[in-house]
Design an enzyme around this catalytic site. Structure first.
Site, PDB file in Angstrom:
ATOM      1  N   ARG A   1      35.588  56.370 -26.987  1.00 52.43           N
ATOM      2  CA  ARG A   1      35.445  57.278 -25.851  1.00 52.43           C
ATOM      3  C   ARG A   1      34.338  58.305 -26.060  1.00 52.43           C
ATOM      4  NH1 ARG A   1      37.497  53.684 -24.251  1.00 52.43           N
ATOM      5  NH2 ARG A   1      39.483  53.352 -23.192  1.00 52.43           N
TER       6      ARG A   1
ATOM      7  N   HIS B   1      41.284  43.587 -27.217  1.00 56.38           N
ATOM      8  CA  HIS B   1      41.179  43.505 -25.754  1.00 56.38           C
ATOM      9  C   HIS B   1      41.621  44.823 -25.107  1.00 56.38           C
ATOM     10  CE1 HIS B   1      40.403  39.851 -23.151  1.00 56.38           C
ATOM     11  NE2 HIS B   1      40.672  40.733 -22.211  1.00 56.38           N
TER      12      HIS B   1
ATOM     13  N   GLY C   1      39.154  51.731 -27.411  1.00 57.08           N
ATOM     14  CA  GLY C   1      39.378  53.169 -27.560  1.00 57.08           C
ATOM     15  C   GLY C   1      38.153  53.991 -27.896  1.00 57.08           C
TER      16      GLY C   1
ATOM     17  N   SER D   1      31.325  39.386 -17.942  1.00 61.91           N
ATOM     18  CA  SER D   1      32.552  38.585 -18.026  1.00 61.91           C
ATOM     19  C   SER D   1      32.384  37.253 -17.301  1.00 61.91           C
ATOM     20  CB  SER D   1      33.707  39.369 -17.387  1.00 61.91           C
ATOM     21  OG  SER D   1      34.827  38.531 -17.200  1.00 61.91           O
TER      22      SER D   1
ATOM     23  N   PRO E   1      32.574  43.315 -21.864  1.00 62.28           N
ATOM     24  CA  PRO E   1      32.789  42.544 -20.634  1.00 62.28           C
ATOM     25  C   PRO E   1      34.091  42.952 -19.961  1.00 62.28           C
ATOM     26  CG  PRO E   1      33.361  41.230 -22.557  1.00 62.28           C
ATOM     27  CD  PRO E   1      32.758  42.511 -23.076  1.00 62.28           C
TER      28      PRO E   1
ATOM     29  N   GLN F   1      29.925  36.578 -21.627  1.00 66.54           N
ATOM     30  CA  GLN F   1      31.244  36.362 -22.238  1.00 66.54           C
ATOM     31  C   GLN F   1      31.850  35.089 -21.665  1.00 66.54           C
ATOM     32  OE1 GLN F   1      34.470  37.244 -20.273  1.00 66.54           O
ATOM     33  NE2 GLN F   1      35.415  35.970 -21.865  1.00 66.54           N
TER      34      GLN F   1
ATOM     35  N   THR G   1      35.466  34.798 -26.027  1.00 68.60           N
ATOM     36  CA  THR G   1      36.695  35.592 -26.132  1.00 68.60           C
ATOM     37  C   THR G   1      37.842  34.648 -26.465  1.00 68.60           C
ATOM     38  OG1 THR G   1      35.883  37.277 -24.625  1.00 68.60           O
ATOM     39  CG2 THR G   1      38.272  37.128 -24.885  1.00 68.60           C
TER      40      THR G   1
ATOM     41  N   LYS H   1      34.877  37.104 -30.038  1.00 67.03           N
ATOM     42  CA  LYS H   1      35.526  38.381 -29.664  1.00 67.03           C
ATOM     43  C   LYS H   1      37.046  38.251 -29.754  1.00 67.03           C
ATOM     44  CE  LYS H   1      35.678  41.666 -25.767  1.00 67.03           C
ATOM     45  NZ  LYS H   1      36.930  41.491 -25.047  1.00 67.03           N
TER      46      LYS H   1
ATOM     47  N   TYR I   1      34.946  32.358 -21.279  1.00 70.21           N
ATOM     48  CA  TYR I   1      36.316  31.878 -21.419  1.00 70.21           C
ATOM     49  C   TYR I   1      36.259  30.364 -21.400  1.00 70.21           C
ATOM     50  CZ  TYR I   1      38.828  36.318 -20.734  1.00 70.21           C
ATOM     51  OH  TYR I   1      39.371  37.581 -20.888  1.00 70.21           O
TER      52      TYR I   1
HETATM   53  C1  LIG Z   1      39.806  45.986 -16.544  1.00 67.77           C
HETATM   54  C2  LIG Z   1      39.428  45.229 -17.789  1.00 67.77           C
HETATM   55  C3  LIG Z   1      39.013  43.919 -17.678  1.00 67.77           C
HETATM   56  C4  LIG Z   1      38.638  43.209 -18.821  1.00 67.77           C
HETATM   57  N1  LIG Z   1      38.158  41.928 -18.675  1.00 67.77           N
HETATM   58  C5  LIG Z   1      37.722  41.268 -19.770  1.00 67.77           C
HETATM   59  C6  LIG Z   1      37.133  39.980 -19.649  1.00 67.77           C
HETATM   60  O1  LIG Z   1      36.993  39.450 -18.548  1.00 67.77           O
HETATM   61  N2  LIG Z   1      36.732  39.354 -20.777  1.00 67.77           N
HETATM   62  C7  LIG Z   1      36.846  39.934 -22.011  1.00 67.77           C
HETATM   63  O2  LIG Z   1      36.454  39.341 -23.002  1.00 67.77           O
HETATM   64  N3  LIG Z   1      37.388  41.157 -22.153  1.00 67.77           N
HETATM   65  C8  LIG Z   1      37.815  41.839 -21.071  1.00 67.77           C
HETATM   66  N4  LIG Z   1      38.329  43.095 -21.216  1.00 67.77           N
HETATM   67  C9  LIG Z   1      38.400  43.721 -22.570  1.00 67.77           C
HETATM   68  C10 LIG Z   1      37.128  44.510 -22.873  1.00 67.77           C
HETATM   69  O3  LIG Z   1      36.032  43.643 -23.069  1.00 67.77           O
HETATM   70  C11 LIG Z   1      37.279  45.352 -24.142  1.00 67.77           C
HETATM   71  O4  LIG Z   1      37.729  44.539 -25.196  1.00 67.77           O
HETATM   72  C12 LIG Z   1      38.222  46.561 -23.990  1.00 67.77           C
HETATM   73  O5  LIG Z   1      38.210  47.061 -22.675  1.00 67.77           O
HETATM   74  C13 LIG Z   1      37.821  47.651 -24.950  1.00 67.77           C
HETATM   75  O6  LIG Z   1      38.713  48.684 -24.918  1.00 67.77           O
HETATM   76  P1  LIG Z   1      38.483  50.059 -24.089  1.00 67.77           P
HETATM   77  O7  LIG Z   1      38.753  49.749 -22.645  1.00 67.77           O
HETATM   78  O8  LIG Z   1      39.514  50.958 -24.686  1.00 67.77           O
HETATM   79  O9  LIG Z   1      37.072  50.550 -24.327  1.00 67.77           O
HETATM   80  C14 LIG Z   1      38.712  43.831 -20.094  1.00 67.77           C
HETATM   81  C15 LIG Z   1      39.136  45.145 -20.189  1.00 67.77           C
HETATM   82  C16 LIG Z   1      39.490  45.852 -19.054  1.00 67.77           C
HETATM   83  C17 LIG Z   1      39.914  47.291 -19.201  1.00 67.77           C
END
Ligand SMILES: Cc1cc2nc3c(=O)[nH]c(=O)nc-3n(C[C@H](O)[C@H](O)[C@H](O)COP(=O)(O)O)c2cc1C
Length: 362
Positions: A295, A260, A293, A114, A85, A136, A164, A236, A138
């Protein structure tokens, strides 16, 4: 395949994808996407943990067919990775969440919406097909508002709730503070302005600071959620064995090992480093997922070999959305799936179930 130009931002590799996203997404939004908390140690650690692992391919493994399909909480999915999300996708591209979800659904890939989506959960659900999607959550300051969101998600056909729990308030994000994204002015929310965004800081009361609802909650919240929905719960943000045990004891059917994407507590461990201990602690009582991470397809294989059921991908999906909207996400999913099949063949495994710890040297 066509080459990249400004009219057709086709990308063939991960590096081209990131460049295409950077070229098209406004710089304040790009910094919001890319940034981590503090010195970004945790964000970097997520990648370094994958880099420390080697894969040990099996020769003459009798791999004639590759089948990357699996199940997440009983739902069939085309691949063992999913879209994590991420908030405010309408800021990244006009297609927003409906574009992302249509592409995921077309590919049979699970996507998690999200709470802080730019488009409403109903509009996003409508743009999706039959493939599974999760919501997801909050926690909201009033539990009745949380219940409203849960019931809307249930009605719109989301199949699980991802709670989360690692945002007592927004992490210390220097890049975001410099650019002001979501800090100087609130970003519009698709599910309704009454739902609170974590961008709001703590409120001062005398000598103490009041935080968001997660911070005030304890594990009893899982029971409260279970009493208002039949959807399976996934927690999460888990990084500790004792929290994993509490989540499962509280009735969670899934756990996402996550920091996160390094955006919350800088100094938290790389998710891959804590995964094996959490898998051991859970002992098969719930499905364990990981994000942070991931990729390359080889990262997916490493995490699965160390016990993850599936892995979530955050930022690269936003690069793809920014590069070319829903079409970019569709293209990205095709590329990553092809890379996954290739890597499974190289490793000598034909299904995700064949992935075992002996295939990884950490
Ligand atoms: C721009 C952005 C916004 C995010 N928004 C949320 C969110 O609204 N809710 C949530 O649970 N995690 C959020 N996350 C965390 C992602 O769900 C996830 O845990 C994380 O991006 C994984 O790492 P990665 O970007 O290295 O793949 C966000 C991440 C990014 C990069």
């Amino acid at each position: 395949m066509s080459t990249s130009d400004s009219a057709s931002p086709a990308f063939r590799t991960l590096a081209e994808l990131e460049r295409a996203g950077a070229a098209r997404v406004p710089s304040a939004v790009w910094d919001y996407i890319q940034g981590g908390a503090g010195e970004e140690r945790t964000r970097a650690a997520n990648r370094e943990a994958f880099h420390r692992c080697a894969l040990l391919p099996k020769l003459l493994a009798g791999v004639e067919r590759i089948d990357p399909t699996t199940t997440f909480l009983g739902s069939s999915v085309a691949v063992p990775f999913f879209l994590a999300p991420t908030a405010y996708q309408g800021q990244v591209h006009a297609d927003g969440e409906p574009g992302t979800f249509a592409a995921a659904s077309e590919a049979g890939v699970l996507a998690v919406l999200s709470s802080l989506s730019s488009f409403s959960l109903e509009a996003t659900a409508q743009a999706s097909g039959e493939s599974p999607r999760w919501f997801q959550l909050y926690l909201q300051p009033e539990f009745s508002r949380t219940v409203e969101l849960v019931q809307r998600a249930e009605r719109a056909g989301f199949r699980a709730l991802v709670l989360t729990a690692d945002v007592p308030l927004l992490g210390v994000r220097d890049r975001q503070a410099q650019e002001g994204f979501g800090i100087d002015a609130p970003v519009p929310l698709g599910n309704g302005p009454e739902f609170v965004s974590p961008a709001r800081g703590p409120t001062r009361e005398g000598t103490s600071y009041r935080l968001r609802a997660e911070a005030a909650s304890d594990w009893g919240v899982l029971g409260k959620l279970r009493s208002v929905t039949r959807l399976p719960l996934v927690v999460k943000g888990v990084l500790r064995r004792d929290d994993a045990r509490r989540a499962v004891d509280g009735g969670a059917q899934g756990i996402i090992v996550s920091n996160h994407g390094g955006r919350q507590l800088d100094g938290a461990p790389a998710t891959l480093d804590v995964l094996p201990g959490i898998v051991e602690e859970v002992g098969g009582r719930a499905e364990v997922f990981l994000d942070g991470g991931v990729r390359r397809a080889t990262d997916v294989l490493i995490a699965l070999a160390l016990g993850a059921r599936g892995v979530g991908i955050g930022r690269p999906v936003l690069w793809a959305l920014g590069a070319d909207g829903g079409a970019g996400v569709a293209r990205y999913l095709r590329l990553l799936t092809a890379e996954l099949v290739n890597s499974m063949a190289q490793l000598g495994v034909s299904t995700p179930a064949d992935l075992r710890p002996d295939l990884v040297r950490g």
